[in-house]
Design a protein around this motif. Sequence first.
Motif, mmCIF file in Angstrom:
data_model
loop_
_atom_site.group_PDB
_atom_site.id
_atom_site.type_symbol
_atom_site.label_atom_id
_atom_site.label_comp_id
_atom_site.label_asym_id
_atom_site.label_seq_id
_atom_site.Cartn_x
_atom_site.Cartn_y
_atom_site.Cartn_z
ATOM 1 N N LEU A 413 0.822 -1.211 0.000
ATOM 2 C CA LEU A 413 0.000 0.000 0.000
ATOM 3 C C LEU A 413 0.854 1.257 0.000
ATOM 4 O O LEU A 413 0.457 2.283 -0.562
ATOM 5 N N GLU A 414 2.031 1.188 0.634
ATOM 6 C CA GLU A 414 2.928 2.340 0.577
ATOM 7 C C GLU A 414 3.377 2.584 -0.867
ATOM 8 O O GLU A 414 3.413 3.724 -1.334
ATOM 9 N N GLU A 416 1.717 1.513 -3.538
ATOM 10 C CA GLU A 416 0.520 1.871 -4.285
ATOM 11 C C GLU A 416 0.134 3.323 -4.065
ATOM 12 O O GLU A 416 -0.334 4.003 -4.992
ATOM 13 N N ALA A 417 0.347 3.817 -2.851
ATOM 14 C CA ALA A 417 0.006 5.217 -2.561
ATOM 15 C C ALA A 417 0.840 6.162 -3.418
ATOM 16 O O ALA A 417 0.322 7.151 -3.969
ATOM 17 N N GLN A 420 -0.423 5.986 -6.945
ATOM 18 C CA GLN A 420 -1.719 6.651 -7.082
ATOM 19 C C GLN A 420 -1.573 8.163 -7.059
ATOM 20 O O GLN A 420 -2.276 8.873 -7.786
ATOM 21 N N ASN A 461 -9.574 7.233 -5.101
ATOM 22 C CA ASN A 461 -8.650 6.130 -4.852
ATOM 23 C C ASN A 461 -7.545 6.546 -3.883
ATOM 24 O O ASN A 461 -7.096 5.745 -3.057
ATOM 25 N N ASP A 462 -7.080 7.789 -4.012
ATOM 26 C CA ASP A 462 -6.086 8.312 -3.066
ATOM 27 C C ASP A 462 -6.584 8.169 -1.629
ATOM 28 O O ASP A 462 -5.861 7.716 -0.731
ATOM 29 N N ILE A 465 -6.913 4.382 -0.546
ATOM 30 C CA ILE A 465 -5.630 3.750 -0.221
ATOM 31 C C ILE A 465 -5.134 4.230 1.136
ATOM 32 O O ILE A 465 -4.621 3.434 1.943
ATOM 33 N N THR A 466 -5.276 5.513 1.409
ATOM 34 C CA THR A 466 -4.890 6.026 2.725
ATOM 35 C C THR A 466 -5.717 5.351 3.827
ATOM 36 O O THR A 466 -5.186 4.982 4.884
ATOM 37 N N ARG A 468 -7.029 2.377 3.712
ATOM 38 C CA ARG A 468 -6.564 0.995 3.842
ATOM 39 C C ARG A 468 -5.226 0.931 4.570
ATOM 40 O O ARG A 468 -4.955 -0.033 5.302
ATOM 41 N N ARG A 469 -4.385 1.944 4.406
ATOM 42 C CA ARG A 469 -3.108 1.957 5.121
ATOM 43 C C ARG A 469 -3.326 2.094 6.629
ATOM 44 O O ARG A 469 -2.669 1.410 7.430
#
Length: 493
Positions: A413-414, A416-417, A420, A461-462, A465-466, A468-469
């Motif tokens: 996820l890091e 992916e962030a 993104q 999505n930004d 993802i945050t 989900r982190r």
Amino acid sequence: MIRSRIRHAAILTLAVGLGLALSGCRVGPQYMRPAVPIAPAFKEALPDNFKSEDGWKPAQPSDAQLKGDWWTLFNDPQLNTLEAQIDPANQTLKETEDNFRAARATVRFNRAAEAPTIGVAPGIGTVRDSNHQPYLNVSGANTGDGDFVLPFDLNYEIDLWGRVRRTVAQARDQAQASAADLETSRLSLHAELAVDYFDLRSADAQRKLLDDTVKAFQSALQLTEDRYNGGASPLSDVTQARTQLQAAQVAATDVDIQRAAYEHAIAVLTGTPPAAFTLPPDPITVAAPTIPAIPGVLPSQLLERRPDIASSERTVAAANEQIGIARAAYYPTLSLSAVAGFEGTSAINWLSWPSRFFAAGPTFSETLFDHGRRRATSDIALAQYDGTVAAYRQTTLTAFQQVEDNLNALHNLEIEAGQQHDATASAQQSLDLFNTRYEDGVDTYLQVITWQTALLENERNDIAITQRRFEASVLLVKALGGGWNASQLPQQP
């Protein structure tokens, strides 16, 4: 008469002495913690803020260690305030605490069998026999007999084969398992609150983004209407802009539904009726989220840090004691019984010395035939023990999986962030270009609509993802057992 009493006393003393000597025996297997498969280190790679020079290793004594109030790692005052309300107010936690109290009382109940039971049953009665009763001495007056009794009874099972001690030990193991269950419930509730809180803040960020988007789409609609009224654009541009605006408004309303659900869940977790609970909007930060650095542990340490693993292991220990209890049924039992007191025919002679009486003696008992009942009981205990061992090993494997899953999630996820963020910046650049081209009459409004949609999707999505982190960080803390350790289990429940 005197010799007979001496002989009886000697026999009683010998039986009691033999019973006390044998009471040190204990049949059944001695408990050993079952072995579980353990890797020397966790497999998944770690985000930069988790790494050390030697990889992930046990945290050294410092303020950054996981403690009971692990949620303070997120440095969010509102979250700290909410978390502090769970222990005194959450009803699910209170139910688990009550179960633990009952388990502790069960230990005291079983421990009572280690001492004799003494009772008293005074009674007063009168008996008058019928004059027509056979063999009645008709020459005497039949006025009835009084019966005044004050007996004291003593019963004590001498624990020859450890049945009583194993029963107490089993209750103690079960109480410790209940204590670990309490900590599991506490950890789960605190983690659930943290996840709901970050989900709510993410919903706030989504709502803010959609509110800003609605304003931008309203401006775009006004632009298309002006161009249409000026004859520079077709009516289709207006309808497309209006559709885009209405879709954003629908999405904003849908976010409100999600946020309300999170708020209601937080209210219940903190023991508050949802109608009396409100959290003001506080959008999550997407540009630079405060994902905390979480101290790591080795896989071998996880066995001592997870309360659900401790509960499962204590259940195995209790099942081991049950095997010994079942095997003790094959051996004879020795009980000591005694009764003493006063018995008289009237209140005048009731408590006089000649009215005393007593009786005492041991009793051996052994089952000679039960048609396989004890064998079946022993087989049941063995099968249940094997089942608890399998459950214990599965619990540990699941714990390792949860840690690996969330380590992997945080690492990817890091990455992916960052990807993104780049995609969002590209979408913004494309939208700016096509807005300019549309205003200059080079492109149709369809290109603007396309990149408005793409930008909004990337911005959402930004935020996702945050979100989900943060969730993965909370779930990793939960997978590591929070700040709990098996040494906190009560030794004398």
